[in-house]
Scaffold this motif. Structure first.
Motif, PDB file in Angstrom:
ATOM      1  N   ILE A   1       1.094  -1.052  -0.065  1.00 16.09           N
ATOM      2  CA  ILE A   1      -0.020  -0.060   0.040  1.00 16.09           C
ATOM      3  C   ILE A   1       0.954   1.162   0.112  1.00 16.09           C
ATOM      4  O   ILE A   1       1.765   1.317   1.059  1.00 16.09           O
ATOM      5  N   VAL A   2       0.827   1.939  -1.010  1.00 16.18           N
ATOM      6  CA  VAL A   2       1.444   3.289  -1.145  1.00 16.18           C
ATOM      7  C   VAL A   2       0.687   4.402  -0.452  1.00 16.18           C
ATOM      8  O   VAL A   2      -0.517   4.515  -1.005  1.00 16.18           O
ATOM      9  N   ALA A   3       1.332   5.083   0.780  1.00 16.63           N
ATOM     10  CA  ALA A   3       0.187   6.135   1.162  1.00 16.63           C
ATOM     11  C   ALA A   3       0.792   7.379   1.369  1.00 16.63           C
ATOM     12  O   ALA A   3       2.274   7.569   1.667  1.00 16.63           O
ATOM     13  N   HIS A   4       0.016   8.435   0.922  1.00 15.73           N
ATOM     14  CA  HIS A   4       0.315  10.073   1.291  1.00 15.73           C
ATOM     15  C   HIS A   4       0.726   9.989   2.838  1.00 15.73           C
ATOM     16  O   HIS A   4       0.303   9.175   3.812  1.00 15.73           O
TER      17      HIS A   4
ATOM     18  N   LEU B   1      -7.376  10.905   2.392  1.00 15.00           N
ATOM     19  CA  LEU B   1      -6.480   9.947   2.845  1.00 15.00           C
ATOM     20  C   LEU B   1      -6.237   9.376   1.531  1.00 15.00           C
ATOM     21  O   LEU B   1      -6.940   8.422   1.077  1.00 15.00           O
ATOM     22  N   ALA B   2      -5.142   9.843   0.813  1.00 14.27           N
ATOM     23  CA  ALA B   2      -4.972   9.150  -0.337  1.00 14.27           C
ATOM     24  C   ALA B   2      -4.066   7.931  -0.256  1.00 14.27           C
ATOM     25  O   ALA B   2      -2.764   7.836   0.081  1.00 14.27           O
ATOM     26  N   THR B   3      -4.384   6.717  -0.941  1.00 13.45           N
ATOM     27  CA  THR B   3      -3.632   5.559  -0.889  1.00 13.45           C
ATOM     28  C   THR B   3      -3.772   4.938  -2.371  1.00 13.45           C
ATOM     29  O   THR B   3      -4.628   5.082  -3.080  1.00 13.45           O
ATOM     30  N   LEU B   4      -2.620   3.858  -2.547  1.00  8.16           N
ATOM     31  CA  LEU B   4      -2.680   3.403  -3.595  1.00  8.16           C
ATOM     32  C   LEU B   4      -2.164   1.705  -3.571  1.00  8.16           C
ATOM     33  O   LEU B   4      -1.400   1.688  -2.755  1.00  8.16           O
ATOM     34  N   MET B   5      -2.730   0.793  -4.104  1.00 11.06           N
ATOM     35  CA  MET B   5      -2.472  -0.686  -3.920  1.00 11.06           C
ATOM     36  C   MET B   5      -1.869  -1.259  -4.943  1.00 11.06           C
ATOM     37  O   MET B   5      -2.304  -0.989  -6.383  1.00 11.06           O
ATOM     38  N   GLU B   6      -0.985  -1.955  -4.728  1.00 13.06           N
ATOM     39  CA  GLU B   6      -0.066  -2.588  -5.875  1.00 13.06           C
ATOM     40  C   GLU B   6       0.162  -4.192  -5.718  1.00 13.06           C
ATOM     41  O   GLU B   6      -0.011  -4.436  -4.583  1.00 13.06           O
ATOM     42  N   THR B   7      -0.356  -4.941  -6.758  1.00 11.23           N
ATOM     43  CA  THR B   7      -0.165  -6.519  -6.694  1.00 11.23           C
ATOM     44  C   THR B   7       0.836  -6.798  -7.955  1.00 11.23           C
ATOM     45  O   THR B   7       1.024  -6.004  -8.660  1.00 11.23           O
ATOM     46  N   ALA B   8       1.343  -8.196  -7.790  1.00 13.16           N
ATOM     47  CA  ALA B   8       2.231  -8.466  -8.921  1.00 13.16           C
ATOM     48  C   ALA B   8       1.659  -9.055  -9.950  1.00 13.16           C
ATOM     49  O   ALA B   8       0.937 -10.311  -9.963  1.00 13.16           O
ATOM     50  N   ASN B   9       1.599  -8.390 -11.151  1.00 12.17           N
ATOM     51  CA  ASN B   9       1.102  -9.003 -12.185  1.00 12.17           C
ATOM     52  C   ASN B   9       1.951  -9.529 -13.337  1.00 12.17           C
ATOM     53  O   ASN B   9       2.906  -8.736 -14.010  1.00 12.17           O
ATOM     54  N   PRO B  10       2.322 -10.871 -13.633  1.00  8.15           N
ATOM     55  CA  PRO B  10       3.194 -11.123 -14.703  1.00  8.15           C
ATOM     56  C   PRO B  10       2.964 -10.889 -15.951  1.00  8.15           C
ATOM     57  O   PRO B  10       4.129 -10.864 -16.730  1.00  8.15           O
ATOM     58  N   SER B  11       1.702 -10.604 -16.409  1.00  9.20           N
ATOM     59  CA  SER B  11       1.546 -10.152 -17.863  1.00  9.20           C
ATOM     60  C   SER B  11       2.126  -8.796 -17.955  1.00  9.20           C
ATOM     61  O   SER B  11       2.185  -8.422 -19.203  1.00  9.20           O
ATOM     62  N   GLN B  12       2.408  -8.113 -16.999  1.00 11.69           N
ATOM     63  CA  GLN B  12       3.298  -6.795 -17.311  1.00 11.69           C
ATOM     64  C   GLN B  12       4.541  -6.895 -17.050  1.00 11.69           C
ATOM     65  O   GLN B  12       5.194  -6.043 -17.598  1.00 11.69           O
TER      66      GLN B  12
ATOM     67  N   GLU C   1      -0.562   6.329   8.833  1.00  8.01           N
ATOM     68  CA  GLU C   1      -1.412   5.603  10.013  1.00  8.01           C
ATOM     69  C   GLU C   1      -2.600   4.692   9.579  1.00  8.01           C
ATOM     70  O   GLU C   1      -2.780   3.353  10.040  1.00  8.01           O
ATOM     71  N   LEU C   2      -3.197   5.225   8.877  1.00  7.06           N
ATOM     72  CA  LEU C   2      -4.335   4.299   8.312  1.00  7.06           C
ATOM     73  C   LEU C   2      -3.883   3.078   7.359  1.00  7.06           C
ATOM     74  O   LEU C   2      -4.528   2.041   7.882  1.00  7.06           O
ATOM     75  N   ALA C   3      -2.934   3.159   6.814  1.00  4.10           N
ATOM     76  CA  ALA C   3      -2.326   1.956   5.973  1.00  4.10           C
ATOM     77  C   ALA C   3      -1.614   1.328   6.923  1.00  4.10           C
ATOM     78  O   ALA C   3      -1.950   0.114   6.714  1.00  4.10           O
ATOM     79  N   SER C   4      -1.160   1.447   7.890  1.00  2.00           N
ATOM     80  CA  SER C   4      -0.399   0.758   8.717  1.00  2.00           C
ATOM     81  C   SER C   4      -1.293  -0.003   9.577  1.00  2.00           C
ATOM     82  O   SER C   4      -1.180  -1.251   9.682  1.00  2.00           O
ATOM     83  N   TRP C   5      -2.458   0.245  10.048  1.00  4.04           N
ATOM     84  CA  TRP C   5      -3.518  -0.421  10.755  1.00  4.04           C
ATOM     85  C   TRP C   5      -4.139  -1.413   9.644  1.00  4.04           C
ATOM     86  O   TRP C   5      -4.246  -2.695  10.000  1.00  4.04           O
ATOM     87  N   ALA C   6      -4.216  -1.053   8.363  1.00  2.00           N
ATOM     88  CA  ALA C   6      -4.946  -1.952   7.518  1.00  2.00           C
ATOM     89  C   ALA C   6      -3.986  -3.126   7.158  1.00  2.00           C
ATOM     90  O   ALA C   6      -4.435  -4.052   7.099  1.00  2.00           O
ATOM     91  N   SER C   7      -2.986  -2.866   7.182  1.00  2.00           N
ATOM     92  CA  SER C   7      -1.792  -3.836   6.753  1.00  2.00           C
ATOM     93  C   SER C   7      -1.667  -4.812   7.809  1.00  2.00           C
ATOM     94  O   SER C   7      -1.454  -6.022   7.401  1.00  2.00           O
ATOM     95  N   MET C   8      -1.770  -4.447   9.050  1.00  2.00           N
ATOM     96  CA  MET C   8      -1.577  -5.546  10.095  1.00  2.00           C
ATOM     97  C   MET C   8      -2.709  -6.267  10.151  1.00  2.00           C
ATOM     98  O   MET C   8      -2.629  -7.683  10.141  1.00  2.00           O
ATOM     99  N   ASP C   9      -4.063  -5.660   9.982  1.00  3.73           N
ATOM    100  CA  ASP C   9      -5.170  -6.617   9.674  1.00  3.73           C
ATOM    101  C   ASP C   9      -4.965  -7.571   8.518  1.00  3.73           C
ATOM    102  O   ASP C   9      -5.240  -8.813   8.334  1.00  3.73           O
TER     103      ASP C   9
ATOM    104  N   GLU D   1     -11.402  -3.125   2.122  1.00  2.46           N
ATOM    105  CA  GLU D   1     -12.309  -3.371   3.375  1.00  2.46           C
ATOM    106  C   GLU D   1     -11.495  -2.905   4.642  1.00  2.46           C
ATOM    107  O   GLU D   1     -12.117  -2.294   5.623  1.00  2.46           O
ATOM    108  N   GLN D   2     -10.124  -3.537   4.707  1.00  2.00           N
ATOM    109  CA  GLN D   2      -9.383  -3.363   5.888  1.00  2.00           C
ATOM    110  C   GLN D   2      -9.172  -1.654   6.042  1.00  2.00           C
ATOM    111  O   GLN D   2      -8.769  -1.016   7.056  1.00  2.00           O
ATOM    112  N   LEU D   3      -8.796  -1.116   4.950  1.00  2.00           N
ATOM    113  CA  LEU D   3      -8.574   0.563   5.013  1.00  2.00           C
ATOM    114  C   LEU D   3      -9.708   1.170   5.661  1.00  2.00           C
ATOM    115  O   LEU D   3      -9.690   2.149   6.451  1.00  2.00           O
TER     116      LEU D   3
END
Lengths: 378, 50
Positions: free
Chosen positions: A228-231, A276-287, A236-244, A339-341
């Motif tokens: 999660i990339v977070a402003h 509260l601006a966030t961005l999520m990244e997953t790993a996509n092999p087709s890229q 703080e919000l992203a940290s809480w979400a990541s723990m869950d 959901e967790q954010l």
């Protein structure tokens, strides 16, 4: 009567041939402008257009649907962006799954599944990317468009040699001129891409959006994946979400939005609005640059023997086995992350809350596949 | 940039006109066929289809 030379006849016949080819290709290319259907679920209360927030987009390929899922009860507003880069398909599928399943109990959820609508109409040159991919649902296959990273050149051309970001003056490669995620906060008198981001920024401002989640994917060898990339305001919000999220069995990291890299949603929406601006990244092999055959199977199943080899050689940090990284897992990460954010926002003691109901859990998506939660269509 | 787009389209239109003119002047069929193939992407570009 003067005899018409043979060359005129052959030239005329070839003109007719060229015209016929143009008609055929014109119909084929124009069909790319037809959107794949989205079936609004019980939570959708209204479908707006981005031109409601930037009228300059009306009638252009930049105008796109904004799905409103209003609980009818007071609470916080959340915006989810899918399809900022239409060659990152899990963001699009996750946004569609939200539209078709989510039922907020408090607050309002805004979902833009095709943020860069124009970029869904073409693919990136020299990538050999498929134009479509399908996901099996209980009622049959559901087709999605696989698009380009950048706005279709039909809508914005030519690219400058150097892209100068409007508000910061930062210079980037000219190829980034049409990248939606380098054009924030946008301008209503700017380029086509800047007018789209201006519409999104206006939505955030006008609806007082508390959390923005921009859904992305990246090459498995890229360092910012499963993150999660977070402003700085959203760390703080992203940290809480990541723990869950970690408690649900996901490896997820937090990356701070670089203060000197401009134009990205997590930087500019955080700086120019109260969200509260966030961005999520997953790993996509087709890229990825290390991938083998590029087709719809790679997009959906995420299986690639060259990435398995690269992982064994230590060239890829993300876990990559023979099972690959299927779109089910990537979409599950996004949905669970959103959901967790929202849960974290409520737990942090904010006055307004946002409670999302109707979403499958991470494990449920892994078990049943994301197709199980998509409408089979009509 | 919008201004440059129209300059670009004007160049495409000019090129298309020149190739078409040349196509009707050439005697050799292969030259004409070459020209016919070249005008296809130019027409699609001019009409902002591709």
């Amino acid at each position: 009567m003067k005899k018409i030379p043979k060359r005129i006849w052959t030239a005329a016949a070839l003109c007719l041939f060229a015209a016929a080819v143009c008609v055929y290709l014109g119909v084929t290319f124009s069909s790319m402008w037809k959107d794949q259907p989205i079936y609004p679920g019980p939570g959708v209360t209204e479908i707006q257009m981005l031109s409601d927030y930037n009228p300059g987009l009306k009638g252009t390929h930049g105008d796109t649907e904004v799905y409103v899922l209003d609980s009818g009860k007071p609470g916080a507003a959340v915006l989810v962006l899918g399809g900022t880069h239409p060659n990152e398909p899990s963001g699009v599928v996750a946004a569609v799954a939200l539209i078709e399943n989510c039922q907020p109990k408090t607050g309002v959820l805004y979902v833009i599944p095709r943020a860069n609508h124009s970029a869904f109409t073409c693919t990136d040159p020299q990538e050999g990317a498929p134009m479509f991919f399908t996901i099996a649902t209980p009622g049959g296959d559901r087709t999605f468009r696989f698009g380009s990273r950048a706005t279709n050149p039909i809508d914005q051309w030519p690219d400058s040699d150097v892209y100068v970001h409007r508000t910061s003056g930062q210079t980037l490669s000219g190829s980034e001129t049409r990248n939606l995620n380098r054009a924030y906060p946008g301008s209503n008198s700017g380029t086509f891409t800047e007018r789209v981001t201006y519409g999104i920024t206006e939505l955030v401002k006008q609806k007082d959006v508390k959390i923005t989640v921009d859904l992305h994917e990246a090459s498995p060898e890229y360092t910012t994946v499963n993150a999660i990339v977070a402003h700085q305001d959203a760390i703080e919000l992203a940290s809480w979400a990541s723990m869950d999220m970690q408690m649900e069995g996901m490896n997820i990291s937090i990356e701070a939005s670089p203060t000197n890299l401009h134009g990205l949603s997590h930087r500019e929406l955080g700086d120019f609005t109260d969200t509260l601006a966030t961005l999520m990244e997953t790993a996509n092999p087709s890229q990825g640059r290390l991938r083998g055959r590029t087709n719809a199977d790679l997009v959906v199943k995420g299986v690639d023997k060259y990435y398995v080899r690269a992982r064994k050689a230590g060239s890829v940090t993300v876990e990559f086995t023979e099972a690959g990284i299927p779109i089910d897992e990537r979409v599950a990460r996004h949905i669970c992350g959103i959901e967790q954010l929202c849960k974290a926002y409520n737990e942090l003691g904010n006055e307004q809350t946002i409670e999302l109901d109707g979403l499958p859990s991470y494990q449920e998506i892994l078990t049943n596949g994301i197709g199980y939660y998509l409408s089979p269509g009509k | 940039m919008l201004f440059l787009k129209y300059v670009y389209l004007a160049i495409v239109a000019l090129l298309l006109a020149l190739i078409l003119t040349n196509m009707f002047k050439k005697d050799k069929f292969l030259y004409q066929l070459d020209a016919a193939l070249v005008i296809i992407p130019l027409i699609l570009r001019l009409l902002l289809i591709k």
